[in-house]
Design an enzyme around this catalytic site. Structure first.
Site: not given
Length: 487
Positions: A237, A280
């Site tokens: 991320s 995610k």
């Protein structure tokens, strides 16, 4: 003397030839000549390209004499093609794709789609996988998946060693810096790779984030350590933010960034653990914020593609990817087909191209519609419902013998009761007739009223019988309605 040129040269010569069209040219040719400078102009690379898209599929013109008289030949083929194509033309553009380590994953597919559109591709490959990747590339192991539509092989302008969990040289721990796989690769942090790209190429237009790693991905979230959780967030991320920080300053205005996500960022996917689902979700959330900040500061767009399950080498490390592919194939809104990496690659090429110039901050699903489904159609529960529906369609609705007898008894009782009441009122009327005609008339009226009352009672009982049958059939109808809804 007029020079004869091949079709390939025609793509470059036709605009100038058309402009020199004279009065001898046909009306169609003159119309083409007048429109070519504007109708074939391209917003993809800022210049007026040849009419490649207009005569790409020409069948009759192989060689054309580059004179005004022969513009007629160009017009014959161009008149049906001109303005009817919408190509993704990325010639003159350059992309940096982070996260390619083999020819099976999404990163490779995106690179191939970009190369197919004419874009130059630069790679950033994870340091531990770099030697194997370059060796396989040199030995031709990837050649089958390098073939483009014109028969040529996809080429990478350069491949850089990169580890996206390190932003600057000072972030690299000593044990990593001295590791034999890292020691022979210099300048592998994100900021250093961006510096090398700027030194070698000046500017780029696109950045592709195809990075994800969770050391504890096979652990449930409840069993994930702090280290594993933060490691997944860092590699999967925050690396997107790091890439934007380092590469946005060397990206041309109008450029774009695309990242890859997965449905686990917003739905529960058992087995996709170790903090990866959180990573995610963060990636998709950061995409929205970065859309605003990159747009205002650099004029750059950014989007995320939420891809369906793919049996890549990296995905197989999770351990249940084959089951997820089978599930998706059976339960997606477009069932029956496995997702192909090229479908994701083509979508990313579109999002990076000027065709998507008004799209930013969006998560686009490429999963055959799996994300819209609320139930699993291959569940045994729905199989039972379908079986019940099939059974009910074969036999007409009927009442049981007990229910039929009960309804008949109730109706007969109502009829006999009505007859008894009528008989009583009739006897009264006869007695009244012996006493007085006036009274008899009154009782006769009462008898008529009684008859009407009896009819009303019979109707009520009949309605009750029908209602009873409806109540008995209601559960069956509800089951049929549920089965129809499932279908």
């Amino acid at each position: 003397m007029a020079a004869t040129t091949s079709r390939a040269t025609l793509n470059l010569a036709a605009p100038s030839v058309a402009r020199r069209a004279n009065a001898k040219a046909s009306p169609i040719a003159r119309a083409v000549a007048q429109k070519l400078p504007t109708s074939v102009s391209s917003s993809f690379n800022g210049v007026r390209p040849a009419i490649r898209s207009s005569v790409r599929h020409a069948r009759s013109v192989v060689t054309v004499s580059a004179t005004a008289d022969n513009v007629n030949a160009v017009a014959v083929d161009a008149k049906t093609e001109l303005g009817l194509t919408l190509p993704i033309d990325l010639r003159g553009k350059r992309a940096f794709v982070a996260g390619v380590a083999d020819d099976q994953g999404f990163g490779w597919a995106i690179s191939k789609s970009l190369a197919q559109a004419g874009c130059e591709v630069i790679l950033g490959t994870w340091v531990p996988a770099l030697n194997i990747f370059e060796s396989s590339y040199r030995r031709g192991k990837f050649d089958e998946n390098r073939v483009l539509s014109d028969g040529s092989l996809m080429e990478f302008k350069k491949v850089y060693a990169m580890d996206a969990v390190f932003d600057k040289p000072g972030d690299v721990p000593e044990e990593v810096a001295t590791n034999k796989r890292y020691a022979k690769n210099e300048r592998f942090t994100v900021s250093e790779v961006a510096e090398q790209v700027a030194e070698d190429f000046g500017t780029i237009d696109f950045v592709v984030h195809s990075l994800a790693n969770g050391p504890e991905v096979m652990k449930p979230l409840l069993e994930t350590s702090r280290y594993g959780y933060l490691a997944a967030m860092s590699a999967s991320s925050y690396s997107l933010i790091s890439l934007c920080q380092a590469f946005a300053p060397i990206m041309n205005k109008g450029g774009a960034v695309v990242a890859l996500s997965y449905l686990a960022g917003e739905r529960v996917i058992p087995g996709y653990g170790g903090g990866m689902s959180t990573a995610k979700a963060a990636l998709e959330s950061d995409t929205k914020v970065l859309a605003y900040e990159l747009g205002h500061k650099y004029g750059i767009r950014i989007n995320t593609v939420s891809a369906g399950p793919l049996g890549s080498r990296a995905a197989r490390a999770i351990g249940f990817i084959d089951d997820m592919i089978k599930y998706s194939t059976a339960n997606a809104a477009l069932p029956g087909n496995e997702l192909e990496a090229s479908e994701v690659g083509n979508t990313c090429a579109f999002l990076l191209s000027p065709l998507a110039s008004a799209i930013t901050g969006t998560t686009l699903y490429v999963d055959h519609g799996l994300h819209v489904m609320g139930v699993a159609l291959d569940s045994p529960i729905f199989a039972e419902a379908r079986a019940r529906k099939a059974e009910s369609s074969r036999s007409p609705p009927t009442l049981s013998c007990e229910h039929r007898r009960a309804v008949v008894v109730d109706v007969l009782a109502a009829v006999w009761t009505s007859c008894a009441v009528a008989a009583v009122w009739a006897s009264c009327a006869v007695a009244a007739g012996l006493a007085s005609c006036a009274v008899a008339t009154m009782w006769a009226g009462c008898a008529v009223a009684t008859v009407w009352a009896s009819c009303a009672v019979a109707v009520v009982w009949e309605s009750c019988a029908v209602a009873a049958m409806e109540d008995l059939n209601a559960p069956r109808r509800e089951r049929e309605a549920a089965a129809d809804h499932i279908e």
